[in-house]
Design a protein around this motif. Structure first.
Motif, PDB file in Angstrom:
ATOM      1  N   LEU A  89     -62.981 116.263  11.987  1.00 47.95           N
ATOM      2  CA  LEU A  89     -62.422 115.915  13.303  1.00 47.95           C
ATOM      3  C   LEU A  89     -63.110 114.644  13.796  1.00 47.95           C
ATOM      4  O   LEU A  89     -64.281 114.658  14.167  1.00 47.95           O
ATOM      5  N   GLY A  90     -62.357 113.555  13.706  1.00 41.20           N
ATOM      6  CA  GLY A  90     -62.920 112.258  14.103  1.00 41.20           C
ATOM      7  C   GLY A  90     -62.495 111.887  15.506  1.00 41.20           C
ATOM      8  O   GLY A  90     -62.271 112.756  16.353  1.00 41.20           O
ATOM      9  N   GLY A  91     -62.334 110.574  15.738  1.00 43.05           N
ATOM     10  CA  GLY A  91     -61.953 110.095  17.056  1.00 43.05           C
ATOM     11  C   GLY A  91     -60.462 110.280  17.302  1.00 43.05           C
ATOM     12  O   GLY A  91     -60.050 110.677  18.384  1.00 43.05           O
ATOM     13  N   GLY A  92     -59.671 109.966  16.275  1.00 39.31           N
ATOM     14  CA  GLY A  92     -58.228 110.004  16.484  1.00 39.31           C
ATOM     15  C   GLY A  92     -57.466 110.869  15.516  1.00 39.31           C
ATOM     16  O   GLY A  92     -56.254 111.024  15.637  1.00 39.31           O
TER      17      GLY A  92
ATOM     18  N   ALA B  58     -65.413 108.814  30.169  1.00 39.14           N
ATOM     19  CA  ALA B  58     -65.110 110.191  29.751  1.00 39.14           C
ATOM     20  C   ALA B  58     -65.765 110.471  28.401  1.00 39.14           C
ATOM     21  O   ALA B  58     -66.318 111.548  28.165  1.00 39.14           O
ATOM     22  N   GLU B  59     -65.726 109.485  27.528  1.00 36.65           N
ATOM     23  CA  GLU B  59     -66.345 109.663  26.207  1.00 36.65           C
ATOM     24  C   GLU B  59     -67.849 109.869  26.351  1.00 36.65           C
ATOM     25  O   GLU B  59     -68.448 110.727  25.700  1.00 36.65           O
ATOM     26  N   GLU B  60     -68.412 109.060  27.238  1.00 37.95           N
ATOM     27  CA  GLU B  60     -69.848 109.169  27.505  1.00 37.95           C
ATOM     28  C   GLU B  60     -70.181 110.588  27.998  1.00 37.95           C
ATOM     29  O   GLU B  60     -71.135 111.218  27.535  1.00 37.95           O
ATOM     30  N   ALA B  61     -69.359 111.086  28.919  1.00 35.74           N
ATOM     31  CA  ALA B  61     -69.571 112.435  29.466  1.00 35.74           C
ATOM     32  C   ALA B  61     -69.485 113.462  28.340  1.00 35.74           C
ATOM     33  O   ALA B  61     -70.323 114.359  28.229  1.00 35.74           O
ATOM     34  N   LYS B  62     -68.475 113.317  27.490  1.00 38.05           N
ATOM     35  CA  LYS B  62     -68.262 114.262  26.388  1.00 38.05           C
ATOM     36  C   LYS B  62     -69.482 114.305  25.471  1.00 38.05           C
ATOM     37  O   LYS B  62     -69.958 115.378  25.099  1.00 38.05           O
ATOM     38  N   LYS B  63     -69.987 113.126  25.117  1.00 36.39           N
ATOM     39  CA  LYS B  63     -71.139 113.069  24.218  1.00 36.39           C
ATOM     40  C   LYS B  63     -72.337 113.757  24.848  1.00 36.39           C
ATOM     41  O   LYS B  63     -73.049 114.513  24.196  1.00 36.39           O
TER      42      LYS B  63
ATOM     43  N   LEU C 286     -72.295 116.061  27.008  1.00 36.94           N
ATOM     44  CA  LEU C 286     -72.061 117.504  27.111  1.00 36.94           C
ATOM     45  C   LEU C 286     -72.386 118.242  25.809  1.00 36.94           C
ATOM     46  O   LEU C 286     -72.476 119.463  25.801  1.00 36.94           O
ATOM     47  N   SER C 287     -72.557 117.491  24.732  1.00 35.34           N
ATOM     48  CA  SER C 287     -72.953 118.141  23.471  1.00 35.34           C
ATOM     49  C   SER C 287     -74.388 118.641  23.555  1.00 35.34           C
ATOM     50  O   SER C 287     -74.805 119.479  22.768  1.00 35.34           O
ATOM     51  N   SER C 288     -75.165 118.094  24.501  1.00 29.48           N
ATOM     52  CA  SER C 288     -76.534 118.577  24.636  1.00 29.48           C
ATOM     53  C   SER C 288     -76.899 118.944  26.083  1.00 29.48           C
ATOM     54  O   SER C 288     -77.954 119.492  26.338  1.00 29.48           O
TER      55      SER C 288
ATOM     56  N   THR D 284     -60.897 105.361  10.757  1.00 29.20           N
ATOM     57  CA  THR D 284     -59.952 104.955  11.796  1.00 29.20           C
ATOM     58  C   THR D 284     -60.707 104.405  13.006  1.00 29.20           C
ATOM     59  O   THR D 284     -60.359 103.358  13.546  1.00 29.20           O
ATOM     60  N   THR D 285     -61.781 105.090  13.382  1.00 37.38           N
ATOM     61  CA  THR D 285     -62.549 104.678  14.560  1.00 37.38           C
ATOM     62  C   THR D 285     -63.794 103.896  14.158  1.00 37.38           C
ATOM     63  O   THR D 285     -64.107 102.853  14.731  1.00 37.38           O
ATOM     64  N   ASN D 286     -64.511 104.430  13.168  1.00 40.45           N
ATOM     65  CA  ASN D 286     -65.765 103.810  12.743  1.00 40.45           C
ATOM     66  C   ASN D 286     -65.817 103.692  11.224  1.00 40.45           C
ATOM     67  O   ASN D 286     -65.226 104.506  10.523  1.00 40.45           O
ATOM     68  N   SER D 287     -66.578 102.699  10.756  1.00 40.23           N
ATOM     69  CA  SER D 287     -66.744 102.534   9.313  1.00 40.23           C
ATOM     70  C   SER D 287     -68.221 102.424   8.985  1.00 40.23           C
ATOM     71  O   SER D 287     -69.031 102.021   9.829  1.00 40.23           O
TER      72      SER D 287
ATOM     73  N   VAL E 276     -67.211 117.469   9.194  1.00 40.41           N
ATOM     74  CA  VAL E 276     -67.242 116.006   9.124  1.00 40.41           C
ATOM     75  C   VAL E 276     -66.665 115.434  10.420  1.00 40.41           C
ATOM     76  O   VAL E 276     -65.815 116.062  11.047  1.00 40.41           O
ATOM     77  N   GLY E 277     -67.096 114.227  10.775  1.00 36.39           N
ATOM     78  CA  GLY E 277     -66.513 113.526  11.922  1.00 36.39           C
ATOM     79  C   GLY E 277     -67.306 113.748  13.198  1.00 36.39           C
ATOM     80  O   GLY E 277     -67.825 114.846  13.439  1.00 36.39           O
ATOM     81  N   GLY E 278     -67.366 112.694  13.999  1.00 38.43           N
ATOM     82  CA  GLY E 278     -68.186 112.695  15.211  1.00 38.43           C
ATOM     83  C   GLY E 278     -67.871 113.844  16.159  1.00 38.43           C
ATOM     84  O   GLY E 278     -68.766 114.353  16.850  1.00 38.43           O
ATOM     85  N   SER E 279     -66.607 114.270  16.187  1.00 41.88           N
ATOM     86  CA  SER E 279     -66.236 115.305  17.162  1.00 41.88           C
ATOM     87  C   SER E 279     -66.756 116.688  16.785  1.00 41.88           C
ATOM     88  O   SER E 279     -66.699 117.597  17.612  1.00 41.88           O
ATOM     89  N   THR E 280     -67.246 116.843  15.548  1.00 43.63           N
ATOM     90  CA  THR E 280     -67.832 118.147  15.199  1.00 43.63           C
ATOM     91  C   THR E 280     -69.243 118.264  15.784  1.00 43.63           C
ATOM     92  O   THR E 280     -69.922 119.258  15.583  1.00 43.63           O
ATOM     93  N   ARG E 281     -69.654 117.241  16.541  1.00 47.09           N
ATOM     94  CA  ARG E 281     -70.928 117.346  17.272  1.00 47.09           C
ATOM     95  C   ARG E 281     -70.766 118.214  18.516  1.00 47.09           C
ATOM     96  O   ARG E 281     -71.740 118.665  19.093  1.00 47.09           O
ATOM     97  N   THR E 282     -69.544 118.380  18.931  1.00 48.81           N
ATOM     98  CA  THR E 282     -69.285 119.234  20.093  1.00 48.81           C
ATOM     99  C   THR E 282     -69.575 120.684  19.696  1.00 48.81           C
ATOM    100  O   THR E 282     -68.911 121.221  18.804  1.00 48.81           O
TER     101      THR E 282
ATOM    102  N   GLY F 205     -61.253 113.252  18.941  1.00 51.76           N
ATOM    103  CA  GLY F 205     -62.136 113.100  20.086  1.00 51.76           C
ATOM    104  C   GLY F 205     -61.515 112.297  21.223  1.00 51.76           C
ATOM    105  O   GLY F 205     -61.831 112.532  22.398  1.00 51.76           O
ATOM    106  N   ASP F 206     -60.610 111.358  20.887  1.00 53.72           N
ATOM    107  CA  ASP F 206     -59.955 110.572  21.943  1.00 53.72           C
ATOM    108  C   ASP F 206     -59.175 111.496  22.874  1.00 53.72           C
ATOM    109  O   ASP F 206     -59.081 111.249  24.086  1.00 53.72           O
ATOM    110  N   ASP F 207     -58.598 112.551  22.285  1.00 53.07           N
ATOM    111  CA  ASP F 207     -57.845 113.514  23.115  1.00 53.07           C
ATOM    112  C   ASP F 207     -58.796 114.310  23.997  1.00 53.07           C
ATOM    113  O   ASP F 207     -58.436 114.697  25.108  1.00 53.07           O
TER     114      ASP F 207
END
Ligand code: AMP
Length: 648
Positions: free
Chosen positions: A242-245, A306-311, A313-315, A55-58, A370-376, A272-274
Motif C-alpha cells: 500500500l503506497g501513496g496512490g 493532512a499527510e503530515e497529520a497522518k504520518k 498519527l502513526s506514532s 509511483t510516488t517515490n523512487s 510494503v509501501g509507506g502506508s503500511t506504517r499506519t 495513502g493519498d486517499d
C-alpha cells in the motif's frame, strides 16, 4: 487471408517449456565487489544497481560491500534515501527531479509531473478517465497512441519523464559510489503488461542504463525479507503493498528458488493519498473549513498538511496543525474511522487474490508489508487480523523493501549469487487469430516466463503467398474481445495448394515478459520475426475485466468456438470434395455426382443457418456418402502406381 489451425487435421503442435534449471542461465561474470579504493576499472563498471521506480517515490540500492547486505543509497547532502518521483520542468528548460521538484507542485503545477508511472505504456484512451486528477496537461491528439505530456510548449512521453527520474537515481548512486553506473535491475508491479514493461525498459535505456532485468515488485519484496534466498525454501507468501496512490496484493509461491506469482489483485487508485483526502474531509466535517473557497495552492497545502497529520498519527494519539490561522485537529480514532472503508477495500482485493490463487487462507504462511502506508498501525492491525495464521513481516523499512530486493536481484545477475532462480508468470494468454476470428492460444495465461511455444498452421486458400499474423492478448475465444498487440505479414510463401504450406509460429516471451514472434514457412524457409511492441497497453483493471469476462462468457465462447470450428471443417470438406469431383469425373456416375452436389449444397445451407449440430450432421452425411468412392479411388491410384504409373 487467415490462418488455419491444423490441430484437428492431425498435424503437429509443439509446445516446449525448458526445465526450470535452464530458464535463467546466470551470466558467467566475475564476482563483483564494490571497493572504492582499489577495484579494477573493469570490475567497477560491472556493478549493477537495484531500482524501485515508484509511483510516488523512487529509490536506488546496492549490496553493501562491507556488510554484504542490501542498502538504499542516500543523496549527497542528506540521509534521505527516497527520491520523490516528481519532475519539474524549469523556466530555463531543464528537468529538476525529487524533493525540490515536489515543492513546485504547489507553485507551478502545470509544469510539475507526478505519478508518471501510471501513464507508462498507456494511450490517452487508457488514462482519459483520470486525466482530471492531474495538474499537468495530458495530450489527447491521437487517442490510440502513447500519451504525451505538455509542459510549457514542449511535449514529453512518460518514458522520457521516467528516464529523468532514473537519471537522477543513477546520478545519486554514481556520486555515492564515486564510479560510473551503467547496469540496473528495475522493478515493476506484477500486473504490468508487455507495453508497460517495455516502456520501463526503454526509460532505463534513455537514462543510459542497461536494464538487465525487469523484476516484479512483490518478488523483490520477498527477496528483501530473505524469502527464497535459500534454495530449500518452500513457502507461500502474500505481499501487501500500500503506497501513496496504489494498492497491490500478490500471492507468491516460492519453491526451489523459483518465484511464481499465483495471483495479483489491487486498485491503481487507492493509497495513502486517499487517507490524506479522508483527513481533509474529516476537517471539513468537523470545523468551519470550506474547501470550495480555497484556490489550487491552498488545496495543495491543505493536502500536504493532512499527510503530515497522518504520518504523525502513526506514532501519536492526536495531532493539531495550523492552516490559514485555523487550528485543525484529528485523533487517531477519528482517523481510523475515516479510513476504515479504504482499508476494507484493500482486504476485499486480498480476498479476490487468495481466491484466484486457488489456495486456502491458512496456506498463506507469511505476509510481507510494503509501501509507506503500511506504517499506519491500523493497516497492520487489520491486515494481520485478516491473514489470521500468517506471520507478518514488517520489520524492514516499508519504503525501502522493493529497492533492497532489487539490489539482491542485481547482485544475482551480476553473477554473485549462482544459487537463485527467479521466475514470474504472464498474466494473460497470448495467441494469434485463426480462421473465423478465433483466438488460438500459444502461451497460456500464468505460464512461467521465460517461455517458448509454437504451433504449425497452414493456409486456407490455394496459391496464398502471404499471411497476416495478428497477435492477441486475452482470455476470450473471439479475438475481437481480446486486445490486439501486433500484426505482421509473412510475405514470399511459394504458391502452393491450400493446406500444403507448413507455417510455424513461435512465441518467445523473455524473462521480462516481452514477446517476440517468429513466423516461418518450413517448406521454403521464408521467415519473419518481430518484437511485439504494442502501441498502447492495458490497465490492470482491464486485465482483471478481461479475466472476469472470460469466465462470465465461457459458455457462450465455447459455443461460438465449436460452431466456428465446425464451419471451418465443413468449408475444408467442401473444398476437397469439389476437387475430388473435378479430378475423378470419369470414374463417377452422373447420379453419384448429383448426390454429392446435393449433399454439398445441404452442408452449405446448413453453414448459412449456423446450427452446429446440423452442420455436423450434414458433414457426416457427406462423409459417409463419399467415403466408399474415396477409398475406391485411392485403391485404383495405388494399383496404377504399382503398375509403374504415377499417382495423380
Ligand atoms: P510509497 O508510495 O510506498 O512511497 O508510500 C508513500 C505513502 O506512504 C504516502 O501516502 C505517505 O504519506 C505514506 N507514509 C509515509 N510515511 C508514513 C507514516 N509514517 N505513516 C503513514 N503513512 C506514511
Amino acid at each position: 487471408m487467415q490462418l488455419v489451425g491444423k490441430n484437428r487435421g492431425g498435424s503437429s503442435t509443439w509446445l516446449s517449456q525448458p526445465k526450470p534449471k535452464q530458464i535463467l542461465p546466470l551470466p558467467a561474470m566475475a564476482r563483483v565487489s564494490i571497493n572504492l579504493s582499489g577495484e579494477s576499472a573493469k570490475k567497477k563498471t560491472d556493478l549493477v544497481v537495484g531500482i524501485d521506480l515508484g509511483t510516488t517515490n523512487s529509490l536506488v540500492a546496492i549490496i553493501d560491500p562491507e556488510t554484504g547486505k542490501p542498502k538504499a543509497i542516500s543523496g549527497d547532502n542528506s540521509n534521505e534515501v527516497i527520491t520523490p518521483s516528481v519532475i519539474h520542468f524549469t523556466e530555463d528548460g531543464r528537468f529538476d527531479v525529487g524533493s525540490s521538484a515536489r515543492d513546485m507542485l504547489i507553485e507551478n503545477p502545470e509544469k510539475t509531473v507526478y505519478s508518471v508511472k501510471r501513464l507508462l505504456g498507456k494511450s490517452y484512451n487508457d488514462v482519459s478517465e483520470f486525466e482530471s486528477t492531474y495538474g499537468y496537461k495530458i495530450i489527447d491528439e491521437d487517442a490510440d497512441s502513447l500519451v504525451k505530456i505538455k509542459l510549457g510548449d514542449r511535449f514529453f512521453s512518460p518514458i522520457e519523464l521516467s528516464a529523468e527520474i532514473l537519471k537522477e537515481l543513477k546520478h545519486k548512486a554514481e556520486k555515492h559510489l564515486n564510479q560510473e553506473i551503467s547496469k540496473a535491475v528495475i522493478t515493476v508491479p506484477a500486473y504490468f503488461n508487455d507495453a508497460q514493461r517495455q516502456a520501463t525498459r526503454d526509460a532505463g535505456k534513455l537514462a543510459g542504463l542497461e536494464v538487465l532485468r525487469i523484476v516484479n515488485e512483490p518478488t523483490a519484496a520477498s527477496l528483501a525479507y530473505g524469502i527464497g534466498q535459500d534454495k530449500s525454501t518452500q513457502k507461500t507468501v502474500a505481499v501487501y503493498d500500500l503506497g501513496g496512490g496504489t494498492f497491490d496484493i500478490s500471492i507468491l509461491r516460492i519453491e526451489d528458488g523459483i518465484f511464481e506469482v499465483l495471483a495479483t489483485n489491487g486498485n491503481t487508485f487507492l493509497g495513502g493519498d486517499d487517507f490524506d483526502r479522508a483527513i481533509v474531509s474529516h476537517w471539513v466535517r468537523s470545523t468551519d473549513l470550506d474547501e470550495t473557497t480555497l484556490d489550487a495552492k491552498q488545496i495543495q497545502k491543505l493536502r500536504l498538511l493532512a499527510e503530515e497529520a497522518k504520518k504523525r498519527l502513526s506514532s501519536q494519539e492526536t495531532v493539531s496543525l495550523e492552516f490559514e490561522s485555523k487550528s485543525l485537529t484529528i485523533s487517531r480514532l477519528d482517523f481510523e474511522s475515516s479510513v476504515n472503508a479504504l482499508v476494507q477495500e484493500t482486504l476485499d482485493c486480498c480476498e479476490r487474490a487468495v481466491k484466484d490463487s486457488g489456495l486456502n487462507m491458512d496456506e498463506i504462511e507469511e505476509v510481507v508489508m510494503v509501501g509507506g502506508s503500511t506504517r499506519t498501525p491500523y493497516v497492520v492491525q487489520k491486515v494481520s487480523n485478516y491473514f489470521r495464521s500468517s506471520k507478518i513481516d514488517n520489520s524492514l523499512d516499508p519504503d525501502e523493501i522493493v529497492a533492497l530486493g532489487a539490489a539482491i536481484e542485481a547482485d544475482i545477475l551480476a553473477g554473485n549469487r549462482r544459487d537463485i532462480l527467479l521466475l514470474d508468470v504472464t498474466p494473460l494468454s497470448l495467441g494469434i487469430e485463426t480462421l473465423g476470428g478465433l483466438m488460438d492460444v500459444i502461451i497460456p495465461r500464468n505460464s512461467r516466463v521465460p517461455f517458448r511455444a509454437g504451433r504449425n498452421y497452414t493456409t486456407s486458400i490455394d496459391g496464398q503467398v502471404n499471411l497476416k499474423i495478428s497477435v492477441f492478448q486475452g482470455e476470450r475465444d473471439q479475438v475481437t474481445e481480446n486486445r490486439k498487440l501486433a500484426e505482421f505479414i509473412l510475405n514470399g510463401i511459394p504458391a502452393m495448394p491450400a493446406g500444403l504450406p507448413k507455417i510455424e509460429i513461435a512465441f518467445m516471451l523473455d524473462a521480462d515478459g516481452i514477446l517476440k514472434v517468429r513466423a516461418k514457412e518450413l517448406r521454403s524457409g521464408v521467415e519473419q520475426t518481430i518484437d511485439v511492441k504494442p502501441q498502447y497497453g492495458l490497465t490492470d483493471e482491464e486485465v482483471e475485466t478481461m479475466l472476469l469476462d472470460s469466465l462470465k462468457n465461457a459458455k457462450q465462447d465455447m459455443e461460438y468456438r465449436s460452431l466456428q470450428e465446425a464451419i471451418n471443417e465443413s468449408e475444408y470438406l467442401i473444398t476437397t470434395t469439389v476437387k475430388f469431383i473435378e479430378n475423378n469425373q470419369g470414374d463417377l456416375t452422373d447420379e453419384q455426382v448429383t448426390e454429392i452436389n446435393r449433399l454439398v449444397s445441404a452442408l452449405k445451407e446448413s453453414i448459412a443457418q449456423g446450427s452446429k449440430d446440423d452442420i455436423q450432421q450434414k458433414q457426416d452425411d457427406l462423409n459417409v456418402y463419399t467415403k466408399p468412392f474415396a477409398e475406391e479411388m485411392m485403391d485404383k491410384s495405388i494399383g496404377k502406381a504399382l503398375k509403374g504409373k504415377s499417382i495423380q
